[in-house]
Design an enzyme around this catalytic site. Structure first.
Site, PDB file in Angstrom:
ATOM      1  N   GLY A  13       0.679  -1.217   0.084  1.00  0.00           N
ATOM      2  CA  GLY A  13       0.101  -0.034   0.104  1.00  0.00           C
ATOM      3  C   GLY A  13       0.914   1.323   0.088  1.00  0.00           C
ATOM      4  O   GLY A  13       0.456   2.327   0.760  1.00  0.00           O
ATOM      5  N   ASN A  64      -2.920  -7.677  -4.885  1.00  0.00           N
ATOM      6  CA  ASN A  64      -4.088  -7.723  -4.037  1.00  0.00           C
ATOM      7  C   ASN A  64      -3.569  -8.579  -2.708  1.00  0.00           C
ATOM      8  O   ASN A  64      -3.366  -9.856  -3.073  1.00  0.00           O
ATOM      9  CB  ASN A  64      -5.492  -8.166  -4.375  1.00  0.00           C
ATOM     10  CG  ASN A  64      -6.258  -8.472  -3.506  1.00  0.00           C
ATOM     11  OD1 ASN A  64      -6.148  -8.030  -2.049  1.00  0.00           O
ATOM     12  ND2 ASN A  64      -7.446  -9.019  -3.561  1.00  0.00           N
ATOM     13  N   SER A 143      -3.049   0.357  14.257  1.00  0.00           N
ATOM     14  CA  SER A 143      -3.986   1.579  14.464  1.00  0.00           C
ATOM     15  C   SER A 143      -4.385   1.827  15.994  1.00  0.00           C
ATOM     16  O   SER A 143      -4.613   0.818  16.758  1.00  0.00           O
ATOM     17  CB  SER A 143      -5.285   1.403  13.580  1.00  0.00           C
ATOM     18  OG  SER A 143      -6.159   2.352  14.005  1.00  0.00           O
ATOM     19  N   TYR A 156     -12.522  -3.864  11.422  1.00  0.00           N
ATOM     20  CA  TYR A 156     -10.987  -3.318  11.303  1.00  0.00           C
ATOM     21  C   TYR A 156     -10.315  -3.421  12.727  1.00  0.00           C
ATOM     22  O   TYR A 156      -9.134  -3.927  12.496  1.00  0.00           O
ATOM     23  CB  TYR A 156     -11.617  -2.059  11.177  1.00  0.00           C
ATOM     24  CG  TYR A 156     -10.384  -1.190  10.767  1.00  0.00           C
ATOM     25  CD1 TYR A 156      -9.435  -1.222   9.521  1.00  0.00           C
ATOM     26  CD2 TYR A 156      -9.703  -0.048  11.721  1.00  0.00           C
ATOM     27  CE1 TYR A 156      -8.483  -0.147   9.470  1.00  0.00           C
ATOM     28  CE2 TYR A 156      -8.811   0.565  11.407  1.00  0.00           C
ATOM     29  CZ  TYR A 156      -8.261   0.819  10.480  1.00  0.00           C
ATOM     30  OH  TYR A 156      -6.938   1.452  10.046  1.00  0.00           O
ATOM     31  N   THR A 159      -8.648  -6.750  13.080  1.00  0.00           N
ATOM     32  CA  THR A 159      -7.256  -6.811  12.283  1.00  0.00           C
ATOM     33  C   THR A 159      -6.099  -6.154  13.027  1.00  0.00           C
ATOM     34  O   THR A 159      -5.189  -6.696  12.858  1.00  0.00           O
ATOM     35  CB  THR A 159      -7.548  -6.496  10.941  1.00  0.00           C
ATOM     36  OG1 THR A 159      -8.046  -5.204  10.595  1.00  0.00           O
ATOM     37  CG2 THR A 159      -8.905  -7.274  10.144  1.00  0.00           C
ATOM     38  N   LYS A 160      -6.503  -4.895  13.363  1.00  0.00           N
ATOM     39  CA  LYS A 160      -5.298  -4.248  13.801  1.00  0.00           C
ATOM     40  C   LYS A 160      -4.804  -4.627  15.238  1.00  0.00           C
ATOM     41  O   LYS A 160      -3.683  -4.534  15.445  1.00  0.00           O
ATOM     42  CB  LYS A 160      -5.994  -2.759  13.961  1.00  0.00           C
ATOM     43  CG  LYS A 160      -6.053  -2.081  12.616  1.00  0.00           C
ATOM     44  CD  LYS A 160      -5.054  -2.340  11.585  1.00  0.00           C
ATOM     45  CE  LYS A 160      -5.040  -1.269  10.255  1.00  0.00           C
ATOM     46  NZ  LYS A 160      -3.953  -1.543   9.267  1.00  0.00           N
ATOM     47  N   ILE A 189      -5.143  10.461  11.411  1.00  0.00           N
ATOM     48  CA  ILE A 189      -4.078  11.010  10.460  1.00  0.00           C
ATOM     49  C   ILE A 189      -4.835  11.524   9.144  1.00  0.00           C
ATOM     50  O   ILE A 189      -5.781  11.001   8.696  1.00  0.00           O
ATOM     51  CB  ILE A 189      -3.045  10.120   9.967  1.00  0.00           C
ATOM     52  CG1 ILE A 189      -2.604   9.326  11.133  1.00  0.00           C
ATOM     53  CG2 ILE A 189      -1.793  10.733   9.058  1.00  0.00           C
ATOM     54  CD1 ILE A 189      -2.022  10.176  12.041  1.00  0.00           C
TER      55      ILE A 189
END
Length: 249
Positions: A13, A64, A143, A156, A159-160, A189
């Protein structure tokens, strides 16, 4: 900052936002860059031009990361082009927000595939070539959401938070191979992701942040650059918070 000249970094990314800032920071320290991107060819090429302007080698690699076949092909191409991978920054990530009661299995698995399983599988493949070198730096971009949770982001957050647990476990397993494994946990951010957040919500974020503003991608990138440098050789298994004081733990 110690030089990274002669080192090769793969940033997933890496063509925009925090990933682009990380790529540029590593290039400023002399590292050559392999920039992974998912779909925007022109933006990835623009990032590579910016990196080459800093006097380093740079090329783009579409994959991906939720697709392990694509991961293997990407890493094989990077090694064929650059010879080795010394630094891996697992930055790629997506959001698909819904409250848990409204979340579909498809949305759940899509986020886990890109944000958790994908980074693990990229790391698994990169380690095959990194371990014989006796030196390596692996950094996961997690995160604040993985530390404190957030409404509508259960997938999310899982996963973090999982990346943090993985960081600590993998750090113990590869430390004797000369490889450090750390994580950087950004707060809110200024990126494309936060640009879609309503201004009223951003004002609330600023009010809850001791420093009183959103962070900049470059501030995250500097933490990553330090963790990739020789100066950080006695730091492993750590999570560096870049969140303006919003979470201190």
């Amino acid at each position: 900052m110690s030089t990274l000249k002669g080192k090769v970094a793969l940033v997933t990314g890496g063509s925009r936002g925090i990933g682009r800032a990380i790529s540029l920071a590593l290039a400023e320290s002399g590292a050559d860059l392999a920039v992974n991107y998912a779909g925007n060819h022109d933006r990835a090429e623009e990032t590579c031009r910016m990196l080459r302007d800093k006097g380093v080698r740079a090329d783009k690699y579409a994959a991906n990361i939720a697709n392990d076949d694509e991961n293997h092909q990407m890493i094989a191409k990077v090694i064929a082009d650059f010879g080795h991978i010394d630094i891996l920054v697992n930055n790629a990530g997506i959001t698909r927000d819904k409250t848990f009661t409204k979340m579909t299995p498809e949305i759940w698995h899509e986020v886990l595939g890109v944000n958790l399983t994908g980074p693990a599988m990229v790391t698994h493949e990169v380690l095959k070539g990194m371990m014989p070198l006796g030196w390596g730096r692996i950094v996961f971009i997690t995160s604040i959401v993985g530390q404190v949770g957030n409404f509508g982001q259960s997938n999310y957050a899982v996963t973090k938070g999982g990346l943090i647990a993985f960081t600590k476990t993998l750090a113990r397993e590869v430390a004797r191979k000369g490889i450090t494994v750390n994580a950087v946990a950004p707060g809110f951010i200024e990126t494309d992701m936060t640009s879609a957040v309503p201004e009223a919500a951003l004002e609330q974020v600023r009010a809850n942040t001791p420093i009183g503003r959103l962070g900049r991608p470059e501030e995250v990138a500097e933490a990553v650059r330090f963790l990739c440098s020789p100066l950080s050789s006695y730091i492993t298994g750590e999570v560096i918070n870049v969140n303006g004081g919003m979470f201190m733990g």
